[in-house]
Design a protein around this motif. Structure first.
Motif, mmCIF file in Angstrom:
data_model
loop_
_atom_site.group_PDB
_atom_site.id
_atom_site.type_symbol
_atom_site.label_atom_id
_atom_site.label_comp_id
_atom_site.label_asym_id
_atom_site.label_seq_id
_atom_site.Cartn_x
_atom_site.Cartn_y
_atom_site.Cartn_z
ATOM 1 N N TYR A 35 0.806 -1.221 0.000
ATOM 2 C CA TYR A 35 0.000 0.000 0.000
ATOM 3 C C TYR A 35 0.842 1.276 0.000
ATOM 4 N N ASN A 202 -3.640 4.883 -0.754
ATOM 5 C CA ASN A 202 -3.558 3.870 -1.790
ATOM 6 C C ASN A 202 -4.941 3.430 -2.251
ATOM 7 N N GLN A 355 -3.823 4.906 5.917
ATOM 8 C CA GLN A 355 -2.613 5.122 5.117
ATOM 9 C C GLN A 355 -1.467 5.605 5.996
#
Length: 413
Positions: A35, A202, A355
């Protein structure tokens, strides 16, 4: 600082991905680097985006001959047109002269005119005019057409594929067709989405959240979501080659919808069965299309990855034919969106914070609840493609090394 970057994407890493595709009770989440790492995203372009079918928009965005719209994914500017034969064409929007983008936004035109030097392309991508090129030696307009891509339509959505040899999409979606049939999405209507969103996480984080039943009654606890309880999630078995996956989520009452009344505000899709009126449907077609399907509306999200840590989203809503003619349509939209906006705000905050967490030195490979089976199904779609791409790239590298060795032998001898 991102503490996840210093990792070898070697046999050990790729073999360990198999644990993410195990049955949900045994599976682990993907490694955080999938990610966050720019190097992995570059690999992912080849593993997924260069060869998979990518949703770019709706057929009704280009109803008429000459209609076009533009988009971009993994940094590739694309233009979609409706040509004189009413066919949908997809092509690079990059002028083959000096790389100017030949079209922006959307509109209607008889040809695509590059604003820089006025090279003109037909709606099929053929170069039809190139001013003052008569003195250029060996110049042939046929050599400078816009590169084209495969196009396929499904449920009113337009898909493209950069890979000219890719297998058709529709046969691999036959398992999803029956559950969407009564919504008749090809004939559903809705306004064109406005300006795309650009999110700083992502694309897979967004995909996972969009079809995650586990968080529904936790993150969204309250009257705007409790009528779609996590405990009523179900995950039908799908053929192994299916190009998407979905879950049903039962509702506590019929004709439920995300608004303060908890009931449908718009006309219900007319063909729905009693069973369909007592559940919602969440479907994902990785790596680009996510659907939230309720009895009176369908929210679609077209995800367009651009970096390891960001992506664009085109978000729109579809309704039963005729719904937009209601004099109170806009008022109903306002009422619906006021509730949906609250839910979306919670999701977006979580996505952003996930994230952040994925970049921590302490981020690990977690385990799943049965209510997160959609995440395992995404992994089961991703992992074989990752491993196949790596094997393909390794074979290509070995061939290249062999050629270099042959050249070295010749030179030495």
């Amino acid at each position: 600082m991102n503490f996840q970057r210093n990792i070898a994407f070697d046999d050990v890493f790729f073999d360990a991905l198999d644990r993410s595709a195990l049955p949900v009770g045994q599976a682990q989440t993907l490694p955080p680097q999938c990610y966050t790492d720019p190097q992995f995203f570059e690999f992912e372009k080849e593993a997924l985006f260069n060869h998979e079918w990518l949703c770019v928009g709706r057929e009704d965005w280009i109803r008429n001959i000459g209609d076009y719209f533009t988009t971009a994914i993994i940094g590739e500017p694309i233009v979609i047109t409706r040509n004189a034969r009413r066919e949908i064409k997809a092509m690079s929007a990059v002028c083959q002269h000096r790389a100017m983008v030949v079209a922006e936004g959307f509109g209607n035109a008889r040809a695509l005119l590059c604003p820089y030097h006025h090279w003109a392309y037909s709606l099929d991508g053929e170069l039809i005019a190139a001013p003052a090129m008569d003195a250029t030696e060996g110049f042939d307009k046929k050599d400078f057409c816009l590169p084209t891509m495969q196009v396929e339509c499904w449920q009113g959505f337009i898909f493209i594929n950069f890979d000219a040899s890719a297998a058709p999409l529709a046969p691999r979606l036959s398992a999803l067709d029956p559950v969407l049939a009564n919504f008749d999405l090809a004939n559903a209507e809705g306004p064109r989405p406005g300006k795309p969103f650009h999110f700083q996480w992502n694309w897979k984080v967004m995909f996972e959240n969009n079809n995650d039943g586990y968080h529904a009654n936790r993150l969204h606890h309250g009257p705007l979501h409790d009528f779609v309880p996590s405990s009523l999630a179900s995950f039908p078995e799908l053929p192994p080659n299916t190009a998407g996956y979905y879950r049903f989520n039962g509702t506590t009452h019929a004709d439920a919808a995300f608004n303060p009344t908890q009931k449908a505000l718009f006309p219900i899709f007319p063909k729905l069965t009693l069973e369909e009126r007592n559940r919602m449907l969440f479907a994902n077609l990785p790596p680009t299309l996510s659907l939230v399907v309720s009895v009176d509306s369908v929210i679609f999200m077209i995800l367009r990855a651009d970096t390891a840590g960001s992506h664009f989203v085109d978000q729109g809503t579809l309704y039963a034919p005729g719904a937009m003619k209601d004099t109170l349509f806009e008022k109903r939209v306002e009422m619906s969106m006021s509730a949906v906006a609250d839910i979306i705000a919670q999701d977006l905050h979580v996505d952003a914070m996930v994230q952040v967490g994925l970049q921590s030195r302490y981020a690990t490979r977690g385990r799943y609840s049965w209510q997160e089976r959609a995440q395992q199904e995404l992994n089961a779609w991703l992992v074989p493609r990752y491993k196949s791409a790596r094997a393909r790239m390794a074979a290509s590298a070995a061939t290249a090394r062999g050629k270099l060795a042959s050249i070295d032998v010749v030179v030495t001898s």
